[in-house]
Design a protein around this motif. Structure first.
Motif, PDB file in Angstrom:
ATOM      1  N   UNK A   1     -40.231   4.640 -20.907  1.00 50.30           N
ATOM      2  CA  UNK A   1     -39.213   5.679 -21.131  1.00 50.30           C
ATOM      3  C   UNK A   1     -39.892   6.972 -21.560  1.00 50.30           C
ATOM      4  N   UNK A   3     -38.279   9.903 -22.050  1.00 53.04           N
ATOM      5  CA  UNK A   3     -37.370  10.819 -22.746  1.00 53.04           C
ATOM      6  C   UNK A   3     -37.672  10.837 -24.235  1.00 53.04           C
ATOM      7  N   UNK A   5     -36.223  11.721 -27.872  1.00 55.88           N
ATOM      8  CA  UNK A   5     -34.995  12.056 -28.589  1.00 55.88           C
ATOM      9  C   UNK A   5     -35.247  13.208 -29.544  1.00 55.88           C
ATOM     10  N   UNK A 163      -9.571  13.138 -28.479  1.00 53.04           N
ATOM     11  CA  UNK A 163     -10.755  13.513 -27.696  1.00 53.04           C
ATOM     12  C   UNK A 163     -10.371  13.898 -26.270  1.00 53.04           C
ATOM     13  N   UNK A 166      -9.762  17.586 -24.984  1.00 54.88           N
ATOM     14  CA  UNK A 166     -10.890  18.454 -24.636  1.00 54.88           C
ATOM     15  C   UNK A 166     -10.806  18.850 -23.164  1.00 54.88           C
ATOM     16  N   UNK A 174     -14.555  16.777 -29.446  1.00 58.49           N
ATOM     17  CA  UNK A 174     -15.167  16.530 -28.138  1.00 58.49           C
ATOM     18  C   UNK A 174     -15.475  17.835 -27.403  1.00 58.49           C
ATOM     19  N   UNK A 178     -18.987  19.291 -26.084  1.00 53.47           N
ATOM     20  CA  UNK A 178     -19.250  19.740 -24.715  1.00 53.47           C
ATOM     21  C   UNK A 178     -19.839  21.148 -24.698  1.00 53.47           C
ATOM     22  N   UNK A 181     -23.339  20.976 -25.734  1.00 54.77           N
ATOM     23  CA  UNK A 181     -24.071  20.377 -24.629  1.00 54.77           C
ATOM     24  C   UNK A 181     -24.492  21.444 -23.625  1.00 54.77           C
ATOM     25  N   UNK A 188     -27.139  13.418 -24.431  1.00 52.89           N
ATOM     26  CA  UNK A 188     -27.101  12.093 -25.035  1.00 52.89           C
ATOM     27  C   UNK A 188     -27.047  12.179 -26.558  1.00 52.89           C
ATOM     28  N   UNK A 191     -23.631  13.540 -27.782  1.00 53.29           N
ATOM     29  CA  UNK A 191     -22.509  12.598 -27.714  1.00 53.29           C
ATOM     30  C   UNK A 191     -22.704  11.416 -28.661  1.00 53.29           C
ATOM     31  N   UNK A 192     -23.956  11.069 -28.961  1.00 49.99           N
ATOM     32  CA  UNK A 192     -24.169  10.042 -29.983  1.00 49.99           C
ATOM     33  C   UNK A 192     -23.645  10.540 -31.331  1.00 49.99           C
ATOM     34  N   UNK A 194     -21.423  12.943 -31.889  1.00 50.72           N
ATOM     35  CA  UNK A 194     -19.959  13.061 -31.859  1.00 50.72           C
ATOM     36  C   UNK A 194     -19.307  11.693 -32.013  1.00 50.72           C
ATOM     37  N   UNK A 195     -19.870  10.689 -31.306  1.00 54.13           N
ATOM     38  CA  UNK A 195     -19.310   9.339 -31.390  1.00 54.13           C
ATOM     39  C   UNK A 195     -19.383   8.814 -32.817  1.00 54.13           C
ATOM     40  N   UNK A 198     -16.726  10.430 -34.949  1.00 54.00           N
ATOM     41  CA  UNK A 198     -15.426   9.775 -34.728  1.00 54.00           C
ATOM     42  C   UNK A 198     -15.375   8.440 -35.448  1.00 54.00           C
ATOM     43  N   UNK A 199     -16.472   7.689 -35.335  1.00 57.16           N
ATOM     44  CA  UNK A 199     -16.518   6.364 -35.949  1.00 57.16           C
ATOM     45  C   UNK A 199     -16.371   6.478 -37.465  1.00 57.16           C
TER      46      UNK A 199
ATOM     47  N   UNK B  62     -13.307   1.787 -32.925  1.00 56.70           N
ATOM     48  CA  UNK B  62     -13.314   2.928 -33.830  1.00 56.70           C
ATOM     49  C   UNK B  62     -13.838   4.209 -33.216  1.00 56.70           C
ATOM     50  N   UNK B  63     -14.131   4.190 -31.910  1.00 57.48           N
ATOM     51  CA  UNK B  63     -14.597   5.413 -31.254  1.00 57.48           C
ATOM     52  C   UNK B  63     -13.740   5.669 -30.017  1.00 57.48           C
ATOM     53  N   UNK B  64     -13.621   6.939 -29.613  1.00 57.11           N
ATOM     54  CA  UNK B  64     -12.777   7.226 -28.445  1.00 57.11           C
ATOM     55  C   UNK B  64     -13.392   6.649 -27.171  1.00 57.11           C
ATOM     56  N   UNK B  66     -13.315   7.925 -24.323  1.00 59.02           N
ATOM     57  CA  UNK B  66     -13.982   9.001 -23.588  1.00 59.02           C
ATOM     58  C   UNK B  66     -15.440   9.125 -24.023  1.00 59.02           C
ATOM     59  N   UNK B  67     -15.680   9.007 -25.349  1.00 57.40           N
ATOM     60  CA  UNK B  67     -17.047   9.087 -25.867  1.00 57.40           C
ATOM     61  C   UNK B  67     -17.872   7.909 -25.353  1.00 57.40           C
ATOM     62  N   UNK B  70     -18.860   8.757 -21.915  1.00 59.48           N
ATOM     63  CA  UNK B  70     -19.893   9.799 -21.950  1.00 59.48           C
ATOM     64  C   UNK B  70     -21.253   9.196 -22.288  1.00 59.48           C
ATOM     65  N   UNK B  71     -21.266   8.309 -23.297  1.00 54.98           N
ATOM     66  CA  UNK B  71     -22.541   7.732 -23.729  1.00 54.98           C
ATOM     67  C   UNK B  71     -23.195   6.938 -22.599  1.00 54.98           C
ATOM     68  N   UNK B  74     -24.227   9.594 -19.700  1.00 55.34           N
ATOM     69  CA  UNK B  74     -25.403  10.410 -20.012  1.00 55.34           C
ATOM     70  C   UNK B  74     -26.552   9.569 -20.533  1.00 55.34           C
ATOM     71  N   UNK B  75     -26.248   8.372 -21.021  1.00 53.11           N
ATOM     72  CA  UNK B  75     -27.270   7.534 -21.637  1.00 53.11           C
ATOM     73  C   UNK B  75     -28.095   6.751 -20.629  1.00 53.11           C
ATOM     74  N   UNK B  78     -31.155   8.419 -19.289  1.00 53.69           N
ATOM     75  CA  UNK B  78     -32.179   8.558 -20.323  1.00 53.69           C
ATOM     76  C   UNK B  78     -33.084   7.331 -20.348  1.00 53.69           C
TER      77      UNK B  78
END
Lengths: 222, 216
Positions: A1, A3, A5, A163, A166, A174, A178, A181, A188, A191-192, A194-195, A198-199, B62-64, B66-67, B70-71, B74-75, B78
């Motif tokens: 890999x 990439x 982070x 979300x 958006x 969200x 974006x 982004x 990536x 969005x990690x 953002x997720x 939310x969590x 516990x997460x949307x 949509x997210x 997205x993960x 886009x993930x 990667x």
């Protein structure tokens, strides 16, 4: 890999992300409260003696519950302006989410009302209470206890559903992600983050609601 | 050029409906397969496995959605997987469905009285026989209604694939709306198609709930 982070690029943007979280919470809270009121009105309409009121309430519930939220948002934001009713993205988002929560709340509230024995309504009527008083003291209060867990779950669901707005570029978590982004090209990581935000929000609120449940609704019934 | 809203436009949206159905079926089968594993892990005798699966379920609840899409979208690149939007969406929905179905079926498995599996153990049935012949047949019956209910959620959820550009029912309505400039009809029609799929399923779920919930 190959990439690498890099979460560091997001660090200067934390005030923006925090603001976005607050907007998301604000949207979810106002829509859930408004949806609860719509839900109560819908339940009253479903129990009314007038056939057309019952039909309207039922149609509203079934249409909202059986179509995706995304299509509802698009219908309100892109569709209604062609017949002369237009909204800002935020108003459209609020309206769509309120209507959505309204239909789901109506079903939750109906479940709570159905859980109350019929004799209780009749006793209320026999005591000379007006229909609205019966509804408020004999139906709503005990029903609230029954439906509280589902209703607080509704808030967390609404929080996650925000979300989707958006997609009409209403400003919340969200859409902020974006936007970042398109500035930073770190999809990536963004969005990690953002997720996880939310969590965190949904976990914190589930926890708070459980606490409230334990404090206010734990009195014995029988 | 602004097109009229004709038969071709209706057919375009209808085409999108088939994609939505195909995507829903793939996600349901994938989610069902992994969901079974999630449910079994969630009710397994090992504590670490139960805790790990609980965290997995919590994350997806516990997460949307949509997210989550997205993960995955886009993930995957990667980590060196360059897949089509179709595959990315199918994988994302499969993960999502596996967590929710796993949680529903865990409820079903735990609702089967404990004495049943104890009796099966006493008769000398091993874990696999016990699950396959005693617990799961009853659990499936109990969780039938919520499973169909979740299917409605999943079908509605596939609409989010439109946001990452995958052409299904919502996205084709979006395309038609922008070529004909009649968003009210386009989205109204898309809504009607979703309704035509989801409403019978919702009714079926309510029917199964009345039919199966009281008897154990």
């Amino acid at each position: 890999m190959s990439y690498k982070f890099d979460f560091g690029v997001l660090l200067p943007y934390w005030p923006q992300l925090l603001h976005a979280c607050l907007l998301t919470l604000w949207l979810a809270a106002t829509a859930v409260i408004c949806g609860f009121i719509i839900g109560i009105i819908t339940v009253v309409a479903r129990r009314s003696g007038l056939m057309f009121l019952r039909a309207i309430a039922l149609t509203y519930i079934e249409i909202i519950r059986n179509t995706p939220f995304l299509v509802q948002v698009f219908f309100i934001f892109f569709g209604l302006p062609t017949v002369g009713i237009s909204f800002t993205p935020w108003t459209a988002a609020f309206l769509a989410l309120s209507l959505n929560c309204g239909a789901f709340s109506a079903e939750i509230i109906r479940g709570g009302v159905d859980a109350i024995p019929r004799g209780q309504f009749e006793a209320g009527a026999a005591l000379g209470l007006k229909p609205l008083q019966v509804f408020r003291y004999i139906i709503l209060k005990p029903a609230l206890r029954v439906i509280y867990p589902a209703l607080s779950g509704q808030f967390v669901l609404a929080l996650l559903t925000t979300s989707i707005v958006s997609s009409i570029s209403a400003e919340e978590l969200t859409s902020t992600a974006q936007l970042l982004d398109s500035d930073l090209f770190r999809s990536f990581e963004i969005y990690i983050v953002a997720t996880l935000l939310y969590f965190a929000l949904s976990t914190i609120f589930s926890f708070i609601f459980k606490g409230i449940d334990r404090v206010f609704f734990s009195y014995p019934i029988k | 050029m602004i097109r009229d809203f004709g038969l071709l436009e209706v057919l375009t949206i209808l085409q999108g409906m088939w994609t939505t159905l195909a995507l829903s079926v793939v996600a349901f089968i994938g989610g069902g397969t992994f969901g079974t594993l999630v449910a079994l892990a969630r009710t397994s005798p090992w504590k670490w496995l139960r805790v790990a699966t609980a965290a997995y379920i919590d994350f997806f609840q516990g997460t949307p959605m949509l997210m989550q899409l997205f993960l995955v979208y886009y993930g995957l690149p990667v980590f060196g997987f360059h897949v089509s939007a179709w595959t990315a969406v199918a994988i994302g929905l499969t993960f999502h469905a596996s967590a929710f179905l796993g949680e529903i079926w865990r409820g079903g498995i735990q609702a089967v009285p404990k004495g049943q599996s104890e009796a099966a153990s006493a008769l000398g049935l091993g874990y696999i026989d016990r699950m396959r012949d005693v617990v799961l047949p009853q659990a499936i019956k109990l969780s039938f209604a919520p499973t169909v209910g979740f299917l409605v959620q999943l079908i509605k959820g596939t609409s989010l694939a439109a946001i990452i550009g995958f052409v299904e029912l919502s996205r084709s309505a979006q395309i038609v709306a922008s070529t004909t400039y009649k968003p009210l009809i386009a989205y109204g029609l898309a809504g009607a198609f979703y309704f035509a799929i989801c409403f019978p399923l919702s009714r079926a779920s309510a029917y199964f709930e009345r039919r199966f919930s009281l008897k154990t």
